[in-house]
Design an enzyme around this catalytic site. Structure first.
Site, PDB file in Angstrom:
ATOM      1  N   GLU A   2      38.365  42.645  17.928  1.00 60.98           N
ATOM      2  CA  GLU A   2      37.685  42.983  19.277  1.00 60.98           C
ATOM      3  C   GLU A   2      36.262  43.415  18.790  1.00 60.98           C
ATOM      4  O   GLU A   2      35.361  42.755  19.442  1.00 60.98           O
ATOM      5  CB  GLU A   2      38.300  44.156  20.046  1.00 60.98           C
ATOM      6  CG  GLU A   2      37.528  44.732  21.073  1.00 60.98           C
ATOM      7  CD  GLU A   2      37.205  43.795  22.359  1.00 60.98           C
ATOM      8  OE1 GLU A   2      37.759  42.471  22.388  1.00 60.98           O
ATOM      9  OE2 GLU A   2      36.416  44.159  23.311  1.00 60.98           O
ATOM     10  N   GLY A  42      36.343  25.241  40.587  1.00 64.92           N
ATOM     11  CA  GLY A  42      37.548  24.729  39.947  1.00 64.92           C
ATOM     12  C   GLY A  42      37.363  23.448  39.464  1.00 64.92           C
ATOM     13  O   GLY A  42      36.176  22.951  39.047  1.00 64.92           O
ATOM     14  N   GLU A  67      30.313  37.083  20.726  1.00 63.10           N
ATOM     15  CA  GLU A  67      29.860  36.874  22.271  1.00 63.10           C
ATOM     16  C   GLU A  67      28.494  37.050  22.636  1.00 63.10           C
ATOM     17  O   GLU A  67      27.781  36.313  23.224  1.00 63.10           O
ATOM     18  CB  GLU A  67      30.661  37.865  23.259  1.00 63.10           C
ATOM     19  CG  GLU A  67      32.245  37.288  23.354  1.00 63.10           C
ATOM     20  CD  GLU A  67      32.735  38.158  24.510  1.00 63.10           C
ATOM     21  OE1 GLU A  67      32.901  39.331  24.419  1.00 63.10           O
ATOM     22  OE2 GLU A  67      33.350  37.517  25.391  1.00 63.10           O
ATOM     23  N   HIS A 122      44.262  37.843   0.033  1.00 63.36           N
ATOM     24  CA  HIS A 122      45.175  36.543   0.255  1.00 63.36           C
ATOM     25  C   HIS A 122      44.307  35.345   0.558  1.00 63.36           C
ATOM     26  O   HIS A 122      44.718  34.195   0.921  1.00 63.36           O
ATOM     27  CB  HIS A 122      46.380  36.609   1.034  1.00 63.36           C
ATOM     28  CG  HIS A 122      47.185  37.726   0.745  1.00 63.36           C
ATOM     29  ND1 HIS A 122      48.055  37.783  -0.392  1.00 63.36           N
ATOM     30  CD2 HIS A 122      47.409  38.934   1.068  1.00 63.36           C
ATOM     31  CE1 HIS A 122      48.700  38.732  -0.623  1.00 63.36           C
ATOM     32  NE2 HIS A 122      48.362  39.498   0.283  1.00 63.36           N
ATOM     33  N   LYS A 165      31.860  35.405  33.230  1.00 59.08           N
ATOM     34  CA  LYS A 165      32.653  36.555  33.562  1.00 59.08           C
ATOM     35  C   LYS A 165      34.034  36.554  33.630  1.00 59.08           C
ATOM     36  O   LYS A 165      35.216  37.255  33.126  1.00 59.08           O
ATOM     37  CB  LYS A 165      31.956  37.578  34.665  1.00 59.08           C
ATOM     38  CG  LYS A 165      32.683  39.032  34.664  1.00 59.08           C
ATOM     39  CD  LYS A 165      32.454  39.961  33.579  1.00 59.08           C
ATOM     40  CE  LYS A 165      33.216  41.271  33.443  1.00 59.08           C
ATOM     41  NZ  LYS A 165      33.512  41.636  32.033  1.00 59.08           N
ATOM     42  N   ARG A 172      28.729  36.669  36.783  1.00 59.86           N
ATOM     43  CA  ARG A 172      29.793  35.834  36.541  1.00 59.86           C
ATOM     44  C   ARG A 172      29.535  34.755  35.472  1.00 59.86           C
ATOM     45  O   ARG A 172      30.416  34.251  34.869  1.00 59.86           O
ATOM     46  CB  ARG A 172      30.405  35.161  37.804  1.00 59.86           C
ATOM     47  CG  ARG A 172      31.145  36.063  38.951  1.00 59.86           C
ATOM     48  CD  ARG A 172      31.192  35.365  39.958  1.00 59.86           C
ATOM     49  NE  ARG A 172      32.128  34.191  39.877  1.00 59.86           N
ATOM     50  CZ  ARG A 172      33.487  34.465  40.358  1.00 59.86           C
ATOM     51  NH1 ARG A 172      34.050  35.643  40.942  1.00 59.86           N
ATOM     52  NH2 ARG A 172      34.320  33.418  40.236  1.00 59.86           N
TER      53      ARG A 172
HETATM   54  O1  M6R Z   1      38.974  38.971  33.341  1.00 63.92           O
HETATM   55  P1  M6R Z   1      39.952  38.911  32.147  1.00 63.92           P
HETATM   56  O2  M6R Z   1      40.069  40.353  31.564  1.00 63.92           O
HETATM   57  O3  M6R Z   1      41.371  38.354  32.184  1.00 63.92           O
HETATM   58  O4  M6R Z   1      39.163  38.024  31.147  1.00 63.92           O
HETATM   59  C1  M6R Z   1      39.853  37.693  29.788  1.00 63.92           C
HETATM   60  C2  M6R Z   1      38.491  37.073  28.958  1.00 63.92           C
HETATM   61  O5  M6R Z   1      38.038  35.988  29.606  1.00 63.92           O
HETATM   62  C3  M6R Z   1      37.535  38.177  28.521  1.00 63.92           C
HETATM   63  O6  M6R Z   1      38.072  39.158  27.947  1.00 63.92           O
HETATM   64  C4  M6R Z   1      36.567  37.578  27.683  1.00 63.92           C
HETATM   65  O7  M6R Z   1      37.180  37.748  26.395  1.00 63.92           O
HETATM   66  C5  M6R Z   1      35.351  38.735  27.675  1.00 63.92           C
HETATM   67  N1  M6R Z   1      34.049  37.913  27.683  1.00 63.92           N
HETATM   68  C6  M6R Z   1      35.227  39.609  26.463  1.00 63.92           C
HETATM   69  O8  M6R Z   1      34.378  40.471  26.342  1.00 63.92           O
END
Ligand code: M6R
Length: 608
Positions: free
Chosen positions: A481, A99, A488, A504, A603, A27
């Site tokens: 993407e 949280g 990332e 542009h 994650k 995570r």
């Molecule tokens: O669990 P989720 O699909 O809601 O997560 C959304 C984003 O946090 C997630 O896609 C993030 O951009 C990833 N690290 C992409 O590789």
């Protein structure tokens, strides 16, 4: 993001807690800690860094049979040992918290005035002192916790232990997932079912503003006013084998390579070639409803959002309906104008992303139908939406999304096909899409065979400092993407533009050092994209083209070419994204980054 594991039973708690933390490592986190209830004492150990450092510091043979543990992802305060959880108050109470306590400054001031000394910079430490403060005015740890939480503004997945009540763990939830796992005379707490693998598949999900008292093999639920809540446990499918890299160096590569299988799983039983339609059991929408929608709204974060942008191109073409795509984090605080007759689609791998959940709740409040495209079974989003499509991509452990992104686009195609066939799409067109989807796992397998070639290309360009991804039509969001993935995991500054937008403004960035990844397969816009590519080439950047196999023309223009087979336009964006996943992966490996747990990322982003 932060992870919680708790245990109360008859076995030594330490190995269970440490192994639970190991399962939660994916995570993303920066420090870890454990609190054990042992012989009338609370023993707390914390470390900055990895779980393995904590594992070396604790005594695995300790006799304690109850405790709580945590992996922290820093929000308030640096990732230090002091700021790691559990936080304690006077050696009497220990808490672990996922949280954010939004009113922590105000609570802290009050507690300091009452004589409490704070040792960390976190918002979470107030919870330990606040519960201790409530205990001082009488009552047990359950009463103290509920009383404390009524004063808290913010979100929590919380576990509490108290020296004076060593036979219970207290758990509470608001906005941050927490579940209880049950097995004979043992009880577990976890923020994520992955931590329960190997222990139990009998779980109880806490709802918002619920508090649980967990004893050995039993639990009791109350709300914040101490009113009893009844909930039966349920059996869930645990993500077995998640901790196994299957012989690959990284989970990320394993997950990329799993895509022929994950797409097969996502399509299983859902395609009808005879009717040219998809069968989606969980939509909970009637045929008249499917026919009646006038608009689609797709919401997500990060890669899920980009999958929605790919979906926009595909869904508009398929259904003839206007499709809006929004970042959940923006949507939730805007004043969106929502037309009646809008079907809202929330896309999320984890089903726990705080912004996406908040957007979904706002949509429900406004009375609009919500569908979830979710990978994690039983997640908050999956449980709260009106209907949905499970992605069936299997557990995605690496922080960067690959197979879930692919599955999200596939799910949108399935949804679009279903809606379109109840509207104007002909049987023949429906059958064409069914055939394209049916052949997708085989195409993916072939494209992934080019991994060694992409690895060699990645080695040549791994030293680049900036990259730009370009594409047209549905390949523009694929470019987004692709750039997102590179950023990332390799930490290379990367941007993406629609190829036609270059002149542009972004052309000014092109020089000999810039790496340009140009998506230009032989499709309807090939001639346009090719002339954009010429413009980039003329300015001397380092140019990798993604083209269709056999395209000699492109091979002459770009320094390196990565190819995909000729495919149906319906699946082209999915197929074109695969080499970009591999390129980002191999560049990251070359650059020596922490591929599966990139710095500063989590994650599942369960806080704002
Ligand atoms: O669990 P989720 O699909 O809601 O997560 C959304 C984003 O946090 C997630 O896609 C993030 O951009 C990833 N690290 C992409 O590789």
């Amino acid at each position: 993001m932060c992870g919680i594991i708790g245990y109360i039973g008859h076995q030594p708690a330490t190995p269970i807690l440490i192994n639970g933390l190991r399962r939660l490592e994916y995570r993303g986190y920066d420090s870890a800690g454990v609190a054990l209830l042992e012989r009338g004492k609370l023993a707390v150990t914390k470390r900055a860094g990895k779980v393995e450092q904590l594992a070396c510091a604790v005594d695995e043979a300790a006799a304690a049979t109850a405790g709580i543990a945590h992996t922290r992802w820093a929000t308030h305060g640096r990732p230090t040992r002091r700021n790691a959880h559990p936080h304690t108050s006077g050696g009497r109470v220990a808490v672990v918290h996922n949280g954010i306590v939004e009113n922590y400054a105000e609570l802290k001031a009050k507690l300091q005035a009452a004589g409490y000394r704070f040792t960390s910079q976190t918002d979470s430490e107030v919870l330990a002192h606040l519960i201790d403060h409530k205990l001082a005015s009488g009552g047990d740890v359950l009463a103290a916790t509920t009383a404390a939480l009524t004063e808290v503004v913010g979100t929590f997945g919380l576990a509490v232990v108290c020296r004076e009540q060593p036979d219970q763990l207290i758990a509470a939830r608001r906005g941050s997932p927490l579940l209880i796992g049950l097995r004979a005379d043992e009880t577990y707490l976890a923020s994520d079912a992955t931590a329960l693998v190997g222990h139990t598949d009998q779980v109880v999900y806490l709802e918002d503003d619920e508090v649980a008292v967990c004893t050995r093999g039993r639990y009791r639920l109350v709300d914040l006013q101490n009113r009893e809540r009844a909930r039966q446990s349920r059996t869930i499918e645990l993500p077995l084998g998640t901790a196994d890299k299957g012989g690959y160096d990284h989970f990320l590569l394993k997950e990329i390579m799993e895509q022929p299988q994950s797409v097969t799983d996502g399509l299983r039983g859902r395609l009808s070639s005879a009717e040219g339609i998809s069968h989606l059991g969980g939509l909970n929408l009637t045929e008249p409803q499917l026919r009646g929608f006038g608009r689609l709204l797709v919401i997500g974060c990060g890669s899920a959002y980009y999958s929605g942008l790919v979906g926009k191109y595909l869904l508009e073409r398929l259904t003839g309906l206007p499709v809006d795509v929004e970042f959940a984090s923006e949507f939730r605080y805007r004043q969106p104008v929502l037309a009646p007759g809008t079907l809202c689609v929330l896309v999320s791998q984890s089903g726990e992303t705080a912004d996406t959940l908040a957007a979904m709740r706002e949509l429900k409040r406004r009375g609009l139908p919500t569908l979830g495209l979710v990978n994690v079974v039983g997640s908050s989003l999956a449980r709260e939406v009106d209907g949905g499509i499970y992605l069936h991509a299997g557990p995605e452990i690496s922080v960067a999304s690959t197979k879930a992104f692919t599955a999200q686009v596939v799910a949108q195609l399935l949804l679009g096909l279903k809606i379109a066939r109840h509207r104007d799409l002909s049987l023949a067109e429906g059958q064409e899409i069914v055939a394209a989807l049916g052949g997708l796992p085989g195409v993916i397998a072939r494209v992934l065979e080019s991994a060694p070639r992409i690895k060699a290309i990645a080695a040549k360009y791994a030293g680049c400092r900036q990259a730009m991804y370009l594409g047209r039509d549905s390949l523009y969001p694929v470019a987004l993407e692709g750039a997102h993935k590179l950023k990332e995991i390799s930490y290379v500054q990367a941007e993406a533009y629609p190829a036609g937008e270059m002149k542009h403004g972004a052309n000014a960035l092109i020089d000999e050092e810039l790496l340009v990844v140009f998506l230009t397969p032989r499709n309807a816009l090939y001639a346009k994209a090719r002339s954009n590519l010429e413009e980039v080439r003329a300015r001397g950047s380092q140019l990798i083209a993604l083209g269709t196999q056999g395209d000699q023309d492109i091979a002459k223009l770009a320094r390196d070419v990565i190819t995909i087979p000729p495919v149906s336009p319906w699946i082209e964006p999915i197929v074109a994204n695969l080499p970009l996943q591999l390129l980002a992966y191999y560049m990251a490996v070359e650059r020596g980054t922490d591929v599966d747990q990139p710095r500063n990322l989590a994650k599942s982003v369960t806080v704002e």
